[in-house]
Design a protein around this motif. Sequence first.
Motif, PDB file in Angstrom:
ATOM      1  N   GLN A  61       5.780   2.694  -9.908  1.00  0.00           N
ATOM      2  CA  GLN A  61       6.498   1.498  -9.488  1.00  0.00           C
ATOM      3  C   GLN A  61       6.106   1.076  -8.080  1.00  0.00           C
ATOM      4  OE1 GLN A  61       9.180  -0.493 -11.457  1.00  0.00           O
ATOM      5  NE2 GLN A  61       7.347   0.289 -12.478  1.00  0.00           N
ATOM      6  N   ARG A  62       5.703   2.037  -7.262  1.00  0.00           N
ATOM      7  CA  ARG A  62       5.224   1.694  -5.914  1.00  0.00           C
ATOM      8  C   ARG A  62       3.962   0.849  -6.005  1.00  0.00           C
ATOM      9  NH1 ARG A  62       3.842   0.038  -1.911  1.00  0.00           N
ATOM     10  NH2 ARG A  62       3.862   0.936   0.202  1.00  0.00           N
ATOM     11  N   TYR A  63       3.194   1.059  -7.089  1.00  0.00           N
ATOM     12  CA  TYR A  63       1.940   0.314  -7.288  1.00  0.00           C
ATOM     13  C   TYR A  63       2.089  -0.793  -8.325  1.00  0.00           C
ATOM     14  CZ  TYR A  63      -0.551   3.790  -4.514  1.00  0.00           C
ATOM     15  OH  TYR A  63      -0.993   4.593  -3.487  1.00  0.00           O
ATOM     16  N   ASN A  64       3.331  -1.069  -8.725  1.00  0.00           N
ATOM     17  CA  ASN A  64       3.607  -2.095  -9.740  1.00  0.00           C
ATOM     18  C   ASN A  64       2.878  -1.819 -11.052  1.00  0.00           C
ATOM     19  OD1 ASN A  64       5.271  -3.663  -8.004  1.00  0.00           O
ATOM     20  ND2 ASN A  64       3.441  -4.536  -7.043  1.00  0.00           N
ATOM     21  N   ASP A  65       2.743  -0.543 -11.390  1.00  0.00           N
ATOM     22  CA  ASP A  65       2.133  -0.138 -12.649  1.00  0.00           C
ATOM     23  C   ASP A  65       3.231   0.140 -13.689  1.00  0.00           C
ATOM     24  OD1 ASP A  65      -0.394  -0.304 -11.577  1.00  0.00           O
ATOM     25  OD2 ASP A  65      -0.475   1.814 -10.999  1.00  0.00           O
ATOM     26  N   ASN A  82      10.222   2.355  -3.037  1.00  0.00           N
ATOM     27  CA  ASN A  82      10.072   1.948  -1.634  1.00  0.00           C
ATOM     28  C   ASN A  82       9.909   3.157  -0.720  1.00  0.00           C
ATOM     29  OD1 ASN A  82      10.451  -1.045  -1.696  1.00  0.00           O
ATOM     30  ND2 ASN A  82      12.403  -0.469  -2.605  1.00  0.00           N
ATOM     31  N   GLY A  83      10.349   4.318  -1.190  1.00  0.00           N
ATOM     32  CA  GLY A  83      10.228   5.525  -0.382  1.00  0.00           C
ATOM     33  C   GLY A  83       8.914   6.249  -0.558  1.00  0.00           C
ATOM     34  N   VAL A  84       8.027   5.720  -1.400  1.00  0.00           N
ATOM     35  CA  VAL A  84       6.713   6.335  -1.603  1.00  0.00           C
ATOM     36  C   VAL A  84       5.761   5.851  -0.520  1.00  0.00           C
ATOM     37  CG1 VAL A  84       4.741   6.567  -3.164  1.00  0.00           C
ATOM     38  CG2 VAL A  84       7.076   6.521  -4.088  1.00  0.00           C
ATOM     39  N   ILE A  85       5.214   6.763   0.221  1.00  0.00           N
ATOM     40  CA  ILE A  85       4.280   6.415   1.299  1.00  0.00           C
ATOM     41  C   ILE A  85       2.870   6.330   0.711  1.00  0.00           C
ATOM     42  CG2 ILE A  85       3.369   7.069   3.557  1.00  0.00           C
ATOM     43  CD1 ILE A  85       5.935   8.651   4.012  1.00  0.00           C
ATOM     44  N   ALA A  86       2.387   5.116   0.518  1.00  0.00           N
ATOM     45  CA  ALA A  86       1.049   4.923  -0.041  1.00  0.00           C
ATOM     46  C   ALA A  86      -0.010   5.282   0.997  1.00  0.00           C
ATOM     47  CB  ALA A  86       0.880   3.475  -0.500  1.00  0.00           C
ATOM     48  N   SER A  87      -1.201   5.595   0.516  1.00  0.00           N
ATOM     49  CA  SER A  87      -2.285   5.952   1.427  1.00  0.00           C
ATOM     50  C   SER A  87      -2.727   4.737   2.237  1.00  0.00           C
ATOM     51  CB  SER A  87      -3.476   6.510   0.637  1.00  0.00           C
ATOM     52  OG  SER A  87      -4.058   5.492  -0.163  1.00  0.00           O
ATOM     53  N   SER A  88      -3.292   4.973   3.389  1.00  0.00           N
ATOM     54  CA  SER A  88      -3.770   3.885   4.250  1.00  0.00           C
ATOM     55  C   SER A  88      -4.871   3.089   3.551  1.00  0.00           C
ATOM     56  CB  SER A  88      -4.285   4.448   5.583  1.00  0.00           C
ATOM     57  OG  SER A  88      -5.296   5.419   5.352  1.00  0.00           O
ATOM     58  N   ARG A  89      -5.682   3.769   2.744  1.00  0.00           N
ATOM     59  CA  ARG A  89      -6.748   3.076   2.008  1.00  0.00           C
ATOM     60  C   ARG A  89      -6.162   2.067   1.030  1.00  0.00           C
ATOM     61  NH1 ARG A  89      -9.237   6.247  -2.806  1.00  0.00           N
ATOM     62  NH2 ARG A  89      -7.148   5.614  -3.492  1.00  0.00           N
ATOM     63  N   LEU A 120      -3.251   0.652   1.150  1.00  0.00           N
ATOM     64  CA  LEU A 120      -2.604  -0.432   1.891  1.00  0.00           C
ATOM     65  C   LEU A 120      -3.641  -1.412   2.422  1.00  0.00           C
ATOM     66  CD1 LEU A 120       0.101   1.598   3.870  1.00  0.00           C
ATOM     67  CD2 LEU A 120       0.502   0.043   1.958  1.00  0.00           C
ATOM     68  N   GLU A 121      -4.737  -0.910   2.955  1.00  0.00           N
ATOM     69  CA  GLU A 121      -5.780  -1.771   3.511  1.00  0.00           C
ATOM     70  C   GLU A 121      -6.464  -2.605   2.427  1.00  0.00           C
ATOM     71  OE1 GLU A 121      -8.371   0.905   5.478  1.00  0.00           O
ATOM     72  OE2 GLU A 121      -6.992   1.323   7.148  1.00  0.00           O
ATOM     73  N   GLU A 122      -6.649  -2.017   1.247  1.00  0.00           N
ATOM     74  CA  GLU A 122      -7.329  -2.724   0.162  1.00  0.00           C
ATOM     75  C   GLU A 122      -6.382  -3.597  -0.653  1.00  0.00           C
ATOM     76  OE1 GLU A 122      -9.376   0.147  -2.167  1.00  0.00           O
ATOM     77  OE2 GLU A 122     -10.747   0.741  -0.554  1.00  0.00           O
ATOM     78  N   GLY A 123      -5.105  -3.584  -0.315  1.00  0.00           N
ATOM     79  CA  GLY A 123      -4.136  -4.418  -1.020  1.00  0.00           C
ATOM     80  C   GLY A 123      -3.711  -3.874  -2.365  1.00  0.00           C
ATOM     81  N   ALA A 150      -1.652  -1.434  -2.765  1.00  0.00           N
ATOM     82  CA  ALA A 150      -0.208  -1.254  -2.589  1.00  0.00           C
ATOM     83  C   ALA A 150       0.235  -2.094  -1.400  1.00  0.00           C
ATOM     84  CB  ALA A 150       0.132   0.212  -2.358  1.00  0.00           C
ATOM     85  N   GLN A 151       1.417  -2.701  -1.504  1.00  0.00           N
ATOM     86  CA  GLN A 151       1.950  -3.503  -0.409  1.00  0.00           C
ATOM     87  C   GLN A 151       2.769  -2.620   0.519  1.00  0.00           C
ATOM     88  OE1 GLN A 151       4.197  -6.543  -2.450  1.00  0.00           O
ATOM     89  NE2 GLN A 151       2.425  -7.878  -2.667  1.00  0.00           N
ATOM     90  N   ASN A 152       2.795  -3.000   1.765  1.00  0.00           N
ATOM     91  CA  ASN A 152       3.570  -2.245   2.742  1.00  0.00           C
ATOM     92  C   ASN A 152       5.044  -2.624   2.631  1.00  0.00           C
ATOM     93  OD1 ASN A 152       4.538  -0.779   4.849  1.00  0.00           O
ATOM     94  ND2 ASN A 152       3.303  -1.782   6.439  1.00  0.00           N
ATOM     95  N   ARG A 153       5.861  -1.735   2.101  1.00  0.00           N
ATOM     96  CA  ARG A 153       7.285  -2.002   1.932  1.00  0.00           C
ATOM     97  C   ARG A 153       8.133  -1.358   3.017  1.00  0.00           C
ATOM     98  NH1 ARG A 153       8.474  -0.721  -4.432  1.00  0.00           N
ATOM     99  NH2 ARG A 153       6.703  -1.783  -5.370  1.00  0.00           N
ATOM    100  N   SER A 154       7.505  -0.617   3.911  1.00  0.00           N
ATOM    101  CA  SER A 154       8.260   0.082   4.944  1.00  0.00           C
ATOM    102  C   SER A 154       8.884  -0.901   5.927  1.00  0.00           C
ATOM    103  CB  SER A 154       7.341   1.051   5.700  1.00  0.00           C
ATOM    104  OG  SER A 154       8.027   1.656   6.753  1.00  0.00           O
ATOM    105  N   ILE A 155      10.177  -0.782   6.137  1.00  0.00           N
ATOM    106  CA  ILE A 155      10.902  -1.654   7.065  1.00  0.00           C
ATOM    107  C   ILE A 155      11.578  -0.785   8.116  1.00  0.00           C
ATOM    108  CG2 ILE A 155      12.743  -3.366   7.294  1.00  0.00           C
ATOM    109  CD1 ILE A 155      12.189  -4.222   4.450  1.00  0.00           C
ATOM    110  N   ALA A 156      11.258  -1.018   9.373  1.00  0.00           N
ATOM    111  CA  ALA A 156      11.807  -0.201  10.456  1.00  0.00           C
ATOM    112  C   ALA A 156      13.329  -0.232  10.447  1.00  0.00           C
ATOM    113  CB  ALA A 156      11.278  -0.690  11.799  1.00  0.00           C
ATOM    114  N   GLY A 157      13.918   0.951  10.564  1.00  0.00           N
ATOM    115  CA  GLY A 157      15.371   1.058  10.627  1.00  0.00           C
ATOM    116  C   GLY A 157      16.063   1.104   9.285  1.00  0.00           C
TER     117      GLY A 157
END
Length: 350
Positions: free
Chosen positions: A53-57, A256-263, A265-268, A270-277
């Motif tokens: 679900q983090r990857y909309n699969d 939303n609690g799944v931390i996707a890899s930087s790769r 996120l950069e390649e689009g 996975a979207q960045n869902r992390s919201i500060a606070g």
Amino acid sequence: MKKSLMISLMAAATLLTGCKSIGPASIDYSRTGFNEAIQRTDAQQLLLNIVRQRYNDPVMFLEVTAVSSSMSRSGNLNLSGFFPTGFGAKESYNGGLGGSLTESPLIFYAPNTGEKFVRQILTPIDLKTISLLLQSGWSIERVLLIAADSINGLRNNVAGDNEYPVLAKQLRNLQRSNRLAFAIERDANGLDVLAMIPTPGTVNEKAYQEACRILNLRADGRPIKVQLGLGDPSVQSATVLLATRSLYSSFYFLGNGVIASSRDLEEGIAQNRSIAGSIFDPDKGDLFRVKSSKGEPERAAVKVRYRDEWFYVGESDQDSRTTFALMSMLLMLQGGDVNRMSPLVSLSPR
């Protein structure tokens, strides 16, 4: 010779007669192993679907519908000898002793792809399920954060930009101090009502007064009646309206609690869902966190490999482990059961 022959015969007899107790022994041998394997793979499958679900699969569940295991033991004894009769001849003999223990497990699988299962994971969680969890001692804060979408119009969103998380925490404070009891009732129309009943003296508690303020209720010590529906926070009413999520929505929310890899996120990918606070802030969130790594993690409560990455819940992350256990319980309560009589896939390990 006689002594050696007797020892061989006794060993063979022990092996052969031992077959009569293989039934009870086979339970000790295999039951715990099957139990642990099914529990571990069920947890991996649940985590896999949250990560998807983090990857909309699409999600996919493959259930173990039955396990059949047979065990057998066998033994054999072979003896032969040659005894010359000439002067000075010495006796000679040889023998063989052997045995085997074999297990033949047969495991049946069934994909959860039918209309019944899809409807179950898309149907909003009912009040009876919520009540059952609360009466069993599960945290009302955790239940409301995972299973509810709104309460009296206050949305349970990722950003945490309203008073919903505050309300959930105040109700948890009352529950923790044994100031709140729970029961399921029926109203005049036959609809389910969740009653949150304050104990005597609760009316003076700060947590209770704050919860009533957020819910726009009079802090008069009366039971808080909760029904399914969409509410308006500006309208004062004697009944609190709760909108619940479906299991599918809960998967997406926890994704939303799944931390996707930087790769990714950069390649689009996975979207960045992390919201500060927010409750899913990687630095401050405490509801649910799934980490990722290239290599297989050593200290993980549950881990699964997906998209060439390892995703895992840390062994020492008690909050995430508790949330994951609650999600497992919701899946069992709401997800229903597959047809145990008609397995679609079978596997016989060798």
